[in-house]
Write a protein that holds these residues in place. Structure first.
Motif, PDB file in Angstrom:
ATOM      1  N   ILE A 156       0.840  -1.199   0.000  1.00 42.11           N
ATOM      2  CA  ILE A 156       0.000   0.000   0.000  1.00 42.11           C
ATOM      3  C   ILE A 156       0.874   1.248   0.000  1.00 42.11           C
ATOM      4  CG2 ILE A 156      -1.693   1.324   1.333  1.00 42.11           C
ATOM      5  CD1 ILE A 156      -2.741  -1.465   2.304  1.00 42.11           C
ATOM      6  N   LEU A 157       1.902   1.254   0.840  1.00 42.40           N
ATOM      7  CA  LEU A 157       2.822   2.390   0.882  1.00 42.40           C
ATOM      8  C   LEU A 157       3.502   2.583  -0.474  1.00 42.40           C
ATOM      9  CD1 LEU A 157       4.401   4.603   2.388  1.00 42.40           C
ATOM     10  CD2 LEU A 157       6.081   2.846   2.931  1.00 42.40           C
ATOM     11  N   PHE A 158       3.997   1.500  -1.067  1.00 41.12           N
ATOM     12  CA  PHE A 158       4.674   1.593  -2.357  1.00 41.12           C
ATOM     13  C   PHE A 158       3.752   2.165  -3.423  1.00 41.12           C
ATOM     14  CE2 PHE A 158       7.576  -2.160  -1.056  1.00 41.12           C
ATOM     15  CZ  PHE A 158       8.399  -1.310  -0.346  1.00 41.12           C
ATOM     16  N   SER A 159       2.476   1.791  -3.404  1.00 38.10           N
ATOM     17  CA  SER A 159       1.555   2.311  -4.419  1.00 38.10           C
ATOM     18  C   SER A 159       1.348   3.819  -4.260  1.00 38.10           C
ATOM     19  CB  SER A 159       0.222   1.570  -4.374  1.00 38.10           C
ATOM     20  OG  SER A 159      -0.481   1.885  -3.202  1.00 38.10           O
ATOM     21  N   ILE A 160       1.448   4.336  -3.039  1.00 39.43           N
ATOM     22  CA  ILE A 160       1.292   5.773  -2.806  1.00 39.43           C
ATOM     23  C   ILE A 160       2.518   6.540  -3.292  1.00 39.43           C
ATOM     24  CG2 ILE A 160       1.133   7.552  -1.004  1.00 39.43           C
ATOM     25  CD1 ILE A 160      -0.570   5.519   0.599  1.00 39.43           C
ATOM     26  N   ILE A 161       3.717   6.015  -3.044  1.00 34.98           N
ATOM     27  CA  ILE A 161       4.938   6.754  -3.387  1.00 34.98           C
ATOM     28  C   ILE A 161       5.517   6.395  -4.752  1.00 34.98           C
ATOM     29  CG2 ILE A 161       5.552   7.036  -0.957  1.00 34.98           C
ATOM     30  CD1 ILE A 161       7.728   4.879  -1.417  1.00 34.98           C
ATOM     31  N   GLU A 207      14.729   6.747 -18.577  1.00 33.27           N
ATOM     32  CA  GLU A 207      13.604   6.006 -18.019  1.00 33.27           C
ATOM     33  C   GLU A 207      14.063   4.614 -17.582  1.00 33.27           C
ATOM     34  OE1 GLU A 207       9.107   4.723 -19.283  1.00 33.27           O
ATOM     35  OE2 GLU A 207      10.078   6.380 -20.319  1.00 33.27           O
ATOM     36  N   MET A 208      13.748   4.258 -16.353  1.00 36.60           N
ATOM     37  CA  MET A 208      14.165   2.990 -15.766  1.00 36.60           C
ATOM     38  C   MET A 208      12.953   2.244 -15.214  1.00 36.60           C
ATOM     39  SD  MET A 208      17.527   3.103 -16.005  1.00 36.60           S
ATOM     40  CE  MET A 208      18.306   2.062 -14.795  1.00 36.60           C
ATOM     41  N   ILE A 209      13.108   0.932 -15.070  1.00 34.64           N
ATOM     42  CA  ILE A 209      12.116   0.115 -14.385  1.00 34.64           C
ATOM     43  C   ILE A 209      12.472   0.154 -12.899  1.00 34.64           C
ATOM     44  CG2 ILE A 209      11.229  -2.224 -14.051  1.00 34.64           C
ATOM     45  CD1 ILE A 209      11.912  -2.749 -17.004  1.00 34.64           C
ATOM     46  N   VAL A 210      11.488   0.414 -12.052  1.00 31.22           N
ATOM     47  CA  VAL A 210      11.719   0.511 -10.612  1.00 31.22           C
ATOM     48  C   VAL A 210      10.806  -0.483  -9.909  1.00 31.22           C
ATOM     49  CG1 VAL A 210      11.697   2.023  -8.602  1.00 31.22           C
ATOM     50  CG2 VAL A 210      12.201   2.967 -10.863  1.00 31.22           C
ATOM     51  N   ASN A 211      11.394  -1.304  -9.036  1.00 31.82           N
ATOM     52  CA  ASN A 211      10.621  -2.276  -8.278  1.00 31.82           C
ATOM     53  C   ASN A 211      11.015  -2.172  -6.802  1.00 31.82           C
ATOM     54  OD1 ASN A 211       9.019  -4.381  -7.484  1.00 31.82           O
ATOM     55  ND2 ASN A 211      10.390  -5.967  -8.254  1.00 31.82           N
ATOM     56  N   PRO A 212      10.163  -1.563  -5.951  1.00 29.12           N
ATOM     57  CA  PRO A 212      10.469  -1.506  -4.523  1.00 29.12           C
ATOM     58  C   PRO A 212      10.550  -2.920  -3.948  1.00 29.12           C
ATOM     59  CG  PRO A 212       8.640  -0.061  -5.067  1.00 29.12           C
ATOM     60  CD  PRO A 212       8.902  -0.909  -6.265  1.00 29.12           C
ATOM     61  N   MET A 213      11.586  -3.182  -3.154  1.00 30.22           N
ATOM     62  CA  MET A 213      11.784  -4.529  -2.624  1.00 30.22           C
ATOM     63  C   MET A 213      11.512  -4.628  -1.129  1.00 30.22           C
ATOM     64  SD  MET A 213      15.213  -5.587  -4.720  1.00 30.22           S
ATOM     65  CE  MET A 213      15.381  -7.129  -3.855  1.00 30.22           C
ATOM     66  N   LYS A 214      12.115  -3.722  -0.338  1.00 33.26           N
ATOM     67  CA  LYS A 214      12.032  -3.885   1.110  1.00 33.26           C
ATOM     68  C   LYS A 214      12.171  -2.545   1.810  1.00 33.26           C
ATOM     69  CE  LYS A 214      14.188  -6.215   4.948  1.00 33.26           C
ATOM     70  NZ  LYS A 214      15.219  -5.741   5.760  1.00 33.26           N
TER      71      LYS A 214
END
Length: 148
Positions: free
Chosen positions: A41-46, A61-68
């Motif tokens: 939920i936090l990741f979707s907000i930021i 342009e880069m692909i970004v994937n929050p992990m932890k």
């Protein structure tokens, strides 16, 4: 609203630590296609701001994937203006992200980022807003560590 934000961040801290390993899966809500945790939920907000920060860091342009989420801190700064003391409050979020080029077959990198999350109802002595709208949240870069 302030209590909701503080409870959300406190929950994120609890789930991001190694002490409660299985609680994340048990407390996550089952939805079609997977689970949504507090971090999700936090990741979707930021996410939009995080993608802009990464693109600015790499100049493309880069692909970004929050992990932890490594840590969440509540920060305060006292200010004295004309004999009146005020307190500003914000949240600093220390997290690990996976970053890669948009080209297929490119190796991904693991970067670390510290973000400042500020909203009208987080800490401080500013008047708190009574509203059910989620708006006025600012996400700013504090530090960025590229994988070398």
């Amino acid at each position: 609203m302030k209590k909701f934000i503080m409870i959300t961040f406190a929950t994120m801290i609890m789930f991001s630590s190694g002490v409660i390993v299985n609680a994340k899966e048990e407390n996550a809500k089952r939805v079609e296609g997977g689970y949504f945790s507090t971090e999700d939920i936090l990741f979707s907000i930021i996410e939009p701001k995080l993608e802009k920060i990464v693109n600015d860091q790499y100049g493309k342009e880069m692909i970004v994937n929050p992990m932890k989420v490594n840590d969440v801190y509540f920060m305060e700064k006292r200010k004295s203006t004309k004999g009146k003391d005020t307190i500003d409050g914000w949240i600093e979020l220390d997290m690990i992200i996976m970053v890669g080029d948009r080209k297929p077959n490119e190796n991904f990198k693991v970067d670390a980022v510290v973000l400042k999350i500020d909203a009208p109802n987080i800490g401080g002595t500013a008047p708190h807003l009574v509203s059910d709208k989620i708006e006025g949240i600012q996400v700013d870069l504090v530090k960025y560590y590229k994988h070398k």
